[in-house]
Design a protein around this motif. Structure first.
Motif, PDB file in Angstrom:
ATOM      1  N   LYS A 160      26.644   5.113  15.139  1.00 33.08           N
ATOM      2  CA  LYS A 160      26.228   4.473  13.897  1.00 33.08           C
ATOM      3  C   LYS A 160      26.312   2.965  14.093  1.00 33.08           C
ATOM      4  N   ASN A 161      25.209   2.279  13.815  1.00 32.46           N
ATOM      5  CA  ASN A 161      25.150   0.827  14.025  1.00 32.46           C
ATOM      6  C   ASN A 161      25.514   0.447  15.461  1.00 32.46           C
ATOM      7  N   GLN A 162      25.107   1.304  16.402  1.00 31.52           N
ATOM      8  CA  GLN A 162      25.361   1.073  17.834  1.00 31.52           C
ATOM      9  C   GLN A 162      26.861   1.014  18.134  1.00 31.52           C
ATOM     10  N   GLU A 163      27.661   1.741  17.362  1.00 29.34           N
ATOM     11  CA  GLU A 163      29.103   1.767  17.556  1.00 29.34           C
ATOM     12  C   GLU A 163      29.602   3.210  17.538  1.00 29.34           C
ATOM     13  N   ILE A 164      30.664   3.466  18.310  1.00 32.00           N
ATOM     14  CA  ILE A 164      31.199   4.825  18.347  1.00 32.00           C
ATOM     15  C   ILE A 164      32.650   4.815  18.819  1.00 32.00           C
ATOM     16  N   ILE A 165      33.443   5.733  18.259  1.00 26.23           N
ATOM     17  CA  ILE A 165      34.806   5.972  18.730  1.00 26.23           C
ATOM     18  C   ILE A 165      34.734   6.997  19.855  1.00 26.23           C
ATOM     19  N   VAL A 166      35.415   6.725  20.956  1.00 27.07           N
ATOM     20  CA  VAL A 166      35.389   7.627  22.111  1.00 27.07           C
ATOM     21  C   VAL A 166      36.821   7.957  22.535  1.00 27.07           C
ATOM     22  N   ALA A 167      37.062   9.240  22.764  1.00 24.80           N
ATOM     23  CA  ALA A 167      38.360   9.698  23.275  1.00 24.80           C
ATOM     24  C   ALA A 167      38.124  10.698  24.392  1.00 24.80           C
ATOM     25  N   TYR A 258      44.231   8.383  12.047  1.00 20.04           N
ATOM     26  CA  TYR A 258      43.338   7.482  11.320  1.00 20.04           C
ATOM     27  C   TYR A 258      43.548   7.662   9.822  1.00 20.04           C
ATOM     28  N   LEU A 259      43.777   6.557   9.137  1.00 15.88           N
ATOM     29  CA  LEU A 259      43.976   6.578   7.685  1.00 15.88           C
ATOM     30  C   LEU A 259      42.851   5.876   6.946  1.00 15.88           C
ATOM     31  N   GLN A 260      42.153   4.981   7.622  1.00 12.30           N
ATOM     32  CA  GLN A 260      40.980   4.303   7.078  1.00 12.30           C
ATOM     33  C   GLN A 260      39.959   4.151   8.202  1.00 12.30           C
ATOM     34  N   ASN A 261      38.767   3.726   7.840  1.00  9.03           N
ATOM     35  CA  ASN A 261      37.714   3.547   8.843  1.00  9.03           C
ATOM     36  C   ASN A 261      37.928   2.223   9.570  1.00  9.03           C
ATOM     37  N   PRO A 262      38.250   2.242  10.862  1.00 13.96           N
ATOM     38  CA  PRO A 262      38.537   0.995  11.573  1.00 13.96           C
ATOM     39  C   PRO A 262      37.344   0.060  11.679  1.00 13.96           C
ATOM     40  N   PHE A 263      36.143   0.609  11.611  1.00 14.45           N
ATOM     41  CA  PHE A 263      34.950  -0.244  11.722  1.00 14.45           C
ATOM     42  C   PHE A 263      34.833  -1.209  10.541  1.00 14.45           C
ATOM     43  N   ASP A 264      35.518  -0.903   9.452  1.00 13.41           N
ATOM     44  CA  ASP A 264      35.506  -1.802   8.294  1.00 13.41           C
ATOM     45  C   ASP A 264      36.440  -2.992   8.482  1.00 13.41           C
TER      46      ASP A 264
END
Length: 432
Positions: A160-167, A258-264
């Protein structure tokens, strides 16, 4: 009889003509009235729109009438409608937040482009003191889908918006990865991906509707041999592919809630934006540490600059040339040295150029250590501070404690379910 004669035809200023004109006017008025009544049956002064006032009173009176004789079905219907409206309102709030984020990114991009033009373009004179700022945000690379077409196709759907969480995960961390992705879902995050290192974890993640990418067997074979350093090296190499495809990556260990969206909460103004292992303002953001050498007499005190390391298990990295060079340097050293990936990551990021060594020209930002919380801060400070009882961080990383799974579950109970004694059974440190 010399005056003008006024017979019946002329007497009274032409009464006959005046009478006929009056009659004609009355007739015309009646005719116009009939036409007007036909065209505007509700009156000339009535608005063409609905009568909101009367309708409102009518609606209220109907509600009063209905309230006295509401059926259970009607009440259930009204509750359902209210729930639907709340869902619509929540979606609208999310859309507003996303639009604000896009606007912020657009403004940052515009500002960075202007700075890049000034820096890379023709030479310019320096402005007055306090007005000069150097270029901090490097331009992104041109995406190259040929690097990994399979991954590129998947990221088009998930990112989303050229961003992603990766694990990265294997079957050994099955329980932790479940707490991890459940917290991500609960926070409303959709742009995340797990790189699976074995087939059983693929099956498990797919059964839970978690986006998963199965890498080739190279990582798995190395892992079976126990070569963790080589696995870490390939991890950074894999991360390189995401950047080459044009995506910014928030790399995440699985011992994170995760408790909130880090991208914010990201700034996106540097090549690397990382969580810190620091636990105070000084240790997290740097401080002047004075070294004392008494034998030097007058010059016994020497000033040094210190900062606690960045956490290589949670950092945001943009697709820029310095970022890719960082990954290459770390991967190359880990493939040759018996070294800890976090130590190498920080050495390459912070060491300056000096004789025999060319330092990395990458910009970096330390994340707010209150928002991006490590477990040392949580267990030694926050849980004991009544002022922090209502504070909710963005993420909690159980990086300081080996008993990760029970502490992760306790964090969920504490912050999500409001169980304020959930953290009490755990010591500040570890008995290991």
């Amino acid at each position: 009889m010399s005056g003008r004669r006024e017979g019946p035809l002329f007497r009274g200023g032409g009464s006959i003509f005046r009478g006929s004109r009056l009659g004609a006017a009355v007739g015309a008025g009646i005719l116009l009235g009939l036409i007007w009544a036909y065209l505007y049956p509700h009156g000339f002064l009535r608005s063409s729109g609905p009568n909101y006032v009367s309708e409102a009173f009518s609606h209220v009176s109907q509600q009063v009438h209905l309230s006295s004789c509401e059926s259970p079905e009607r009440v259930k219907l009204l509750k359902s409608q209210l729930h639907s409206l709340n869902e619509i309102n929540a979606k609208l709030k999310n859309q507003v937040r996303e639009l604000n984020l896009k606007l912020q990114q657009a403004e940052q991009t515009k500002d960075n482009a202007q700075k890049q033009f000034l820096t890379l373009g023709s030479q310019v004179k320096a402005g007055p003191m306090g007005t000069v700022k150097s270029l901090r945000t490097n331009p992104t690379v041109v995406p190259d889908e040929s690097v990994n077409p399979k991954l590129a196709k998947l990221l088009e759907k998930v990112a989303k918006n050229q961003e992603i969480i990766v694990a990265l995960a294997n079957s050994n961390v099955k329980e932790m990865i479940e707490v991890w992705f459940e917290s991500i879902k609960r926070a409303g995050i959709t742009n995340y991906l797990v790189v699976a290192l074995d087939d059983p974890i693929v099956d498990f993640l797919q059964s839970k509707n978690v986006p998963v990418y199965r890498r080739d067997s190279t990582l798995t074979n190395l892992q079976k041999k126990g070569n963790n350093h080589a696995v870490s090296a390939l991890k950074f190499g894999l991360l390189r592919e995401f950047l080459q495809l044009g995506y910014s990556v928030l790399l995440s260990d699985v011992d994170i809630v995760y408790l909130q969206n880090p991208f914010d909460f990201l700034y996106r103004d540097c090549d690397v934006e990382s969580m810190t292992d620091g636990h105070t303002n000084m240790t997290a953001y740097g401080y002047n540490d004075v070294s004392d050498d008494p034998k030097m007499g007058w010059a016994r005190y020497a000033h040094t600059m210190r900062i606690w390391v960045y956490n290589s298990g949670f950092f945001y990295i943009r697709p820029t040339i310095p970022s890719i060079e960082l990954l290459d340097r770390v991967a190359d050293r880990l493939s040759k040295e018996d070294a800890w990936d976090q130590a190498v990551f920080n050495e390459e990021l912070f060491y300056p150029s000096h004789p025999g060594y060319e330092g990395l020209h990458a910009s970096r930002r330390t994340m707010d250590y209150y928002q991006f919380l490590n477990s040392k801060v949580l267990f030694t400070r926050f849980r004991k501070d009544s002022d922090m009882a209502s504070f909710k961080p963005v993420v909690v990383h159980i990086n300081y404690h080996p008993d990760k799974l029970p502490r992760m579950k306790a964090v969920v109970e504490y912050y999500v379910h409001g169980k304020k004694d959930a953290l009490d059974p755990f010591p500040d440190g570890s008995s290991w």
